[in-house]
Enzyme design. Structure first.
Site, mmCIF file in Angstrom:
data_model
loop_
_atom_site.group_PDB
_atom_site.id
_atom_site.type_symbol
_atom_site.label_atom_id
_atom_site.label_comp_id
_atom_site.label_asym_id
_atom_site.label_seq_id
_atom_site.Cartn_x
_atom_site.Cartn_y
_atom_site.Cartn_z
ATOM 1 N N GLU A 98 0.845 -1.198 0.000
ATOM 2 C CA GLU A 98 0.000 0.000 0.000
ATOM 3 C C GLU A 98 0.873 1.237 0.000
ATOM 4 O OE1 GLU A 98 -3.386 1.814 3.018
ATOM 5 O OE2 GLU A 98 -3.273 -0.352 2.760
ATOM 6 N N ASP A 100 0.197 5.326 0.629
ATOM 7 C CA ASP A 100 -0.886 6.149 1.200
ATOM 8 C C ASP A 100 -0.635 7.646 1.190
ATOM 9 O OD1 ASP A 100 -2.298 3.921 1.981
ATOM 10 O OD2 ASP A 100 -1.706 4.021 4.073
ATOM 11 N N GLU A 102 -3.075 10.413 3.149
ATOM 12 C CA GLU A 102 -4.280 10.661 3.941
ATOM 13 C C GLU A 102 -4.240 12.105 4.420
ATOM 14 O OE1 GLU A 102 -6.036 6.834 6.065
ATOM 15 O OE2 GLU A 102 -4.054 7.321 6.841
#
Length: 281
Positions: A98, A100, A102
């Site tokens: 993953e 990311d 955010e």
């Protein structure tokens, strides 16, 4: 069987270059939110909304194994405390990879926090957090991931902010064999998102809305579990791209002036020693 074992030694490279004038109807599926996610303007704009009942989200129709991914976002304005806008690449399964972005909301007038992380084989704990040098709610800004066999680089408006290098030669795992989809969601995380959960979501401000436009993917697509990318793909300059001296200077500028958390300096969190990649950076 491990997904990496499914990759044939010799594969046909399936390369799809998407132009920036993308159509969200063609590139993405709305996956949840019961009507709170909308594709507008003939596919040129996508919005996610959050209210007390539910957030919303979408995912890419295609899976990618290496690529240069760009998306323009305009984040929730005003009092966005308690909300999280997540924009990331991820494979599936417990041992997933993953990459990311955010965006952690905040009270009006306080800055957003950009939270980044990299997971390899299900293991994350590689958080770096930044303030931005602009207001991400006033206009669209471009958030990009370069992912090739040598490195992962996070960019904001073309400025590199973080790099995770392939250090497999040092025994450090690197995402290279699991295809990933692009995901994004807007959801309530007021148990942790703003000041560690001290500031709760003000539902009188709902619905909260984040907007997306100008998706672009210069990427190798994975289809039918039988195609992959090759580092010697001569037509794809991004496959060999890395930070030059100017890029290194820009990333140092960002990290000196705007980084507010770095797992590689958190000795209290890792009393037995910092993760091994930290000494290689």
């Amino acid at each position: 069987m491990n997904i990496s074992q499914m990759i044939p030694v010799f594969v046909v490279i399936n390369v799809l270059v998407l132009v920036s004038a993308s159509d969200f109807n063609q590139d993405f599926d709305i996956t949840w939110g019961d009507g709170r996610a909308k594709i507008l303007n003939n596919g040129q704009l996508l919005t996610l909304s959050l209210d007390k009942a539910s957030g919303s989200g979408f995912q890419s129709k295609k899976q990618y194994l290496f690529g240069k991914i760009d998306m323009q976002l305009k984040l929730v304005p005003g009092n966005s405390a308690g909300t999280v806008t997540a924009y990331y690449l991820s494979s599936v399964g417990n041992a997933h990879d993953e990459i990311d972005f955010e965006f952690l909301g905040n009270l009006s007038g306080d800055p957003y926090i950009l939270h980044t992380n990299v997971f390899t084989q299900g293991k994350g704990n590689r958080e770096q957090q930044f303030y931005l040098w602009f207001d991400p709610t006033k206009d669209f800004h471009t958030y990009s991931v370069l992912w090739n066999p040598q490195t992962i680089i996070f960019y904001v408006d073309g400025t590199p902010i973080r790099e995770f290098k392939n250090l497999e030669s040092k025994g450090i795992l690197f995402p290279k064999s699991q295809p990933m989809r692009i995901y994004s969601s807007l959801w309530n995380a007021d148990d942790w998102a703003t000041r560690g959960g001290l500031v709760k979501t003000d539902w009188s401000q709902a619905p909260f809305t984040a907007s997306y436009q100008n998706f672009s993917a210069q990427a190798c697509t994975w289809t039918s579990s039988s195609s992959s990318c090759s580092s010697n793909s001569s037509q794809n300059s991004w496959m060999r791209q890395s930070l030059d001296s100017t890029g290194q200077a820009r990333i140092q500028w960002v990290q000196k002036n705007y980084m507010i958390y770095n797992y590689c300096t958190d000795t209290k969190r890792f009393p037995q020693g910092l993760p091994p990649e930290c000494s290689q950076s």
